[in-house]
Scaffold this active site. Structure first.
Site, PDB file in Angstrom:
ATOM      1  N   ASP A  22       1.143  -0.739   0.066  1.00 35.70           N
ATOM      2  CA  ASP A  22       0.266  -0.097  -0.422  1.00 35.70           C
ATOM      3  C   ASP A  22       0.697   0.917   0.149  1.00 35.70           C
ATOM      4  OD1 ASP A  22      -2.184   1.241   0.200  1.00 35.70           O
ATOM      5  OD2 ASP A  22      -2.736   0.464   1.877  1.00 35.70           O
ATOM      6  N   ASN A  70     -10.706  -2.937  -6.577  1.00 32.61           N
ATOM      7  CA  ASN A  70      -9.402  -2.086  -7.326  1.00 32.61           C
ATOM      8  C   ASN A  70     -10.554  -1.886  -8.581  1.00 32.61           C
ATOM      9  OD1 ASN A  70      -6.121  -2.864  -6.182  1.00 32.61           O
ATOM     10  ND2 ASN A  70      -8.244  -1.113  -4.975  1.00 32.61           N
TER      11      ASN A  70
HETATM   12  C1  FPP Z   1      -1.583  -0.112  -3.002  1.00 36.12           C
HETATM   13  O1  FPP Z   1      -1.014   1.714  -3.586  1.00 36.12           O
HETATM   14  C2  FPP Z   1      -1.194  -0.612  -4.387  1.00 36.12           C
HETATM   15  C3  FPP Z   1      -2.147  -0.841  -5.246  1.00 36.12           C
HETATM   16  C4  FPP Z   1      -3.587  -1.111  -5.208  1.00 36.12           C
HETATM   17  C5  FPP Z   1      -1.156  -1.662  -6.638  1.00 36.12           C
HETATM   18  C6  FPP Z   1      -0.176  -2.462  -6.147  1.00 36.12           C
HETATM   19  C7  FPP Z   1      -0.092  -2.820  -8.155  1.00 36.12           C
HETATM   20  C8  FPP Z   1       1.731  -2.873  -8.248  1.00 36.12           C
HETATM   21  C9  FPP Z   1       2.610  -3.171  -6.956  1.00 36.12           C
HETATM   22  C10 FPP Z   1       2.425  -2.932  -9.179  1.00 36.12           C
HETATM   23  C11 FPP Z   1       1.511  -4.148  -9.903  1.00 36.12           C
HETATM   24  C12 FPP Z   1       2.403  -5.019 -11.235  1.00 36.12           C
HETATM   25  C13 FPP Z   1       2.754  -6.000 -11.147  1.00 36.12           C
HETATM   26  C14 FPP Z   1       3.554  -6.973 -11.661  1.00 36.12           C
HETATM   27  C15 FPP Z   1       1.482  -7.014  -9.925  1.00 36.12           C
HETATM   28  P1  FPP Z   1      -2.291   2.908  -3.405  1.00 36.12           P
HETATM   29  O2  FPP Z   1      -2.482   2.950  -5.079  1.00 36.12           O
HETATM   30  O3  FPP Z   1      -3.600   2.412  -2.826  1.00 36.12           O
HETATM   31  O4  FPP Z   1      -2.089   3.630  -2.571  1.00 36.12           O
HETATM   32  P2  FPP Z   1      -2.397   4.937  -2.065  1.00 36.12           P
HETATM   33  O5  FPP Z   1      -2.242   3.965  -1.199  1.00 36.12           O
HETATM   34  O6  FPP Z   1      -0.870   6.088  -1.200  1.00 36.12           O
HETATM   35  O7  FPP Z   1      -3.925   5.461  -2.513  1.00 36.12           O
END
Ligand code: FPP
Length: 250
Positions: A22, A70
């Site tokens: 996260d 998501n």
């Molecule tokens: C959470 O941060 C992250 C996600 C929802 C996506 C995770 C995805 C990846 C790390 C890349 C995917 C790629 C592969 C190869 C699996 P957030 O966007 O919710 O952050 P925030 O809470 O700060 O908004």
């Protein structure tokens, strides 16, 4: 408090670590960039964590890459995440083979775009005989949905007289989850300061230790994994028993 590799007891390494990655969006925003910039930089953290875990002898690493919720994000971000998944899997395949890494995926995989499904299936097939380390991506994953599906499938078997109600136990439920081929989670890590499970592996974390860190996922490095494992090793896992029973190995 940064832990070095030397602080880790190599005799007590968690077998299965799950991570809620996260903070990508906040990391990007803090740099005046778009959210997708955070997701792209998350890849370094994934690589470091997988390498460090596998070097320590962790056998399974499961990453929450995309939840069922998501899909509600802006289309541009969803498309960027899917394309990141496809390009990363293709690009990293030779490394997975070199490092003997088996790729696995859990979730409602048929909800993914066709091209992502195709590449994912190809990489899973190509790495299926690798044995050193299993890297599982949770994609379009929701734990309640997983449990609901398991209940439906078990119920169908009961109706068809393939399973007797009295025989339903932990093992039968496990074998109907997306994680049927994975052991229970020993350590779950969530980055970015949030202290929630967010519908991730609810059944599988029954006895897991939980480690929360303020580090935003794109900044997560080997030392942070060592911190989490050190934390895990300094808890007493009792599985419902007393401390005395654990000490005397009863
Ligand atoms: C959470 O941060 C992250 C996600 C929802 C996506 C995770 C995805 C990846 C790390 C890349 C995917 C790629 C592969 C190869 C699996 P957030 O966007 O919710 O952050 P925030 O809470 O700060 O908004």
């Amino acid at each position: 408090m940064k832990k070095e590799l030397q602080s880790i007891n190599l005799q007590n390494i968690p077998n299965h670590i799950a991570v809620i990655m996260d903070g990508n969006g906040r990391w990007a925003k803090s740099k005046g960039m778009q959210r997708v910039f955070g997701h792209r930089n998350a890849l370094t953290a994934i690589r470091e964590t997988a390498d460090a875990a596998s070097e320590l002898g962790v056998k399974h690493l499961t990453l929450y890459a995309f939840s069922t919720e998501n899909w509600n994000r802006p289309k541009l971000e969803v498309d960027a995440l899917m394309s990141l998944l496809v390009t990363t899997l293709k690009k990293e395949l030779p490394e997975f083979q070199r490092k003997n890494v088996k790729i696995n995926a859990i979730g409602s995989l048929t909800s993914l775009p066709k091209n992502a499904q195709k590449v994912l299936n190809e990489v899973i097939e190509a790495t299926k005989n690798n044995t050193h380390f299993t890297l599982t991506f949770a994609l379009s994953y929701g734990s309640r949905e997983e449990i609901v599906n398991a209940i439906k499938n078990i119920s169908k078997k009961v109706v068809n007289n393939e399973i007797e109600i009295e025989k339903i136990d932990d093992k039968i439920i496990n074998s109907h989850l997306y994680t049927f081929n994975l052991p229970d989670v020993d350590l779950m890590i969530r980055t970015s300061g949030e202290q929630r499970i967010s519908n991730f592996l609810l059944w599988q974390i029954a006895y897991a230790e939980l480690h929360f860190t303020d580090v935003l996922w794109p900044d997560f490095r080997k030392e942070h994994l060592y911190n989490a494992i050190y934390d895990y090793q300094n808890r007493e896992r009792r599985f419902g028993k007393t401390s005395e029973q654990i000490e005397t190995n009863e």
